[in-house]
Write a protein that holds these residues in place. Structure first.
Motif: not given
Length: 297
Positions: A182-187, A207-215, A229-233
């Motif tokens: 359920q976390l907000p994600f950043v990608d 994930p439940v919510r679409p990730a916010r994508v950065y360049p 947001g959480a991040i996979v890193a």
């Protein structure tokens, strides 16, 4: 620009040498000139200043108060010049190795480890040139190159450094979310598919919510550190942030393999031998990183 009000430099140097050595003859030997040349420079100096620099018309070559003060100032200036020249020559002789590396790796591991790498790598200094994914790194001048997720040509004598272990990292502000799905994600746009692969392994779907994508990944990482947001890193590159509690690793048993990192050395560079030594040192230093939970492809 204001013009300096100074007597001829040769005359100042002559005064300093006479006062330091105690005689005109000794000063002539010190400066590799004739006795007469030193006497002539002293006369020029006294004429320029308008007062004697020695007692009793220079008999015994004992400087008066003005001569002692000026000679001490000239001696101090000459010592500073010698020190500056020594520093310049040392810097000129020291090899400086240019390392081209991905921006995140450079910021999160390479630059923080520079003191250890320079200490173990001998007398060579290290200059880091971070690169972005879209840059043509092969067009840059370098002694050593680190690449992520792409093969290096054989001419660069490639050697493996490590393979990323991707894990979920959560900022403390979001740590109370019980269901991590359920976390907000950043990608990052430069790491396509990594979040999806990790979520597939952990949840069996996105994930439940679409990730916010950065360049860029380092921008996404700053967003995660800011609590957005959480991040996979790659866990290996973020040891200090985990140790300091800036990020939390809630699912340490869930890892997926990321990209492989490889080191290459410029084949025709003037510092090839030193670059080879730095490559070996980097591999040794990397293996000091605490082992991550093994990944399952």
């Amino acid at each position: 620009m204001t013009k300096r009000r100074l007597p001829p430099i040769k005359s100042l140097i002559a005064l300093e040498s006479v006062v330091r050595t105690g005689s005109v003859s000794a000063a002539a030997e010190d400066l590799s000139v004739t006795h007469g040349a030193v006497s002539k420079q002293l006369a020029h100096l006294e004429q320029w200043i308008g007062m004697p620099m020695f007692r009793e018309r220079r008999r015994g070559m004992i400087a008066n108060a003005a001569g002692e003060r000026l000679a001490a100032a000239v001696g101090g200036a000459l010592e500073e010049i010698e020190d500056a020249l020594d520093a310049i020559l040392v810097a000129e002789r020291q090899k400086v190795l240019t390392v081209v590396a991905p921006a995140t790796f450079a910021m999160r591991w390479l630059i923080p480890h520079l003191p250890a790498l320079e200490m173990d790598g001998g007398e060579a200094g290290i200059r880091v040139r971070p690169t972005h994914t879209t840059e043509d790194w092969d067009a840059l001048e370098f002694d050593l190159v680190v690449r992520r997720g792409e093969p290096l040509a054989g001419r660069l004598a490639p050697r493996p450094l490590f393979v990323e272990a991707l894990g979920l990292l959560v900022p403390p502000a979001l740590a109370d979310v019980a269901d991590t799905r359920q976390l907000p994600f950043v990608d990052a746009a430069t790491r396509t598919g990594e979040l999806a692969r990790w979520c597939q392994r952990a949840y069996g779907g996105p994930p439940v919510r679409p990730a916010r994508v950065y360049p860029h990944f380092y921008v996404a990482m700053e967003a995660a550190l800011a609590g957005l947001g959480a991040i996979v890193a790659p866990v290996e590159l973020l040891g200090p942030q985990l140790a300091q509690g800036a990020l939390i690793d809630p699912l340490p048993a869930v890892r997926v393999p990321g990209a492989a990192y490889t080191i290459g050395v410029a084949p025709d560079g003037p510092n090839r031998s030193a670059a080879e030594g730095l490559a070996r040192t980097m591999v040794r230093e990397w293996h000091k990183v605490p082992a991550a939970v093994p990944v399952t492809p």
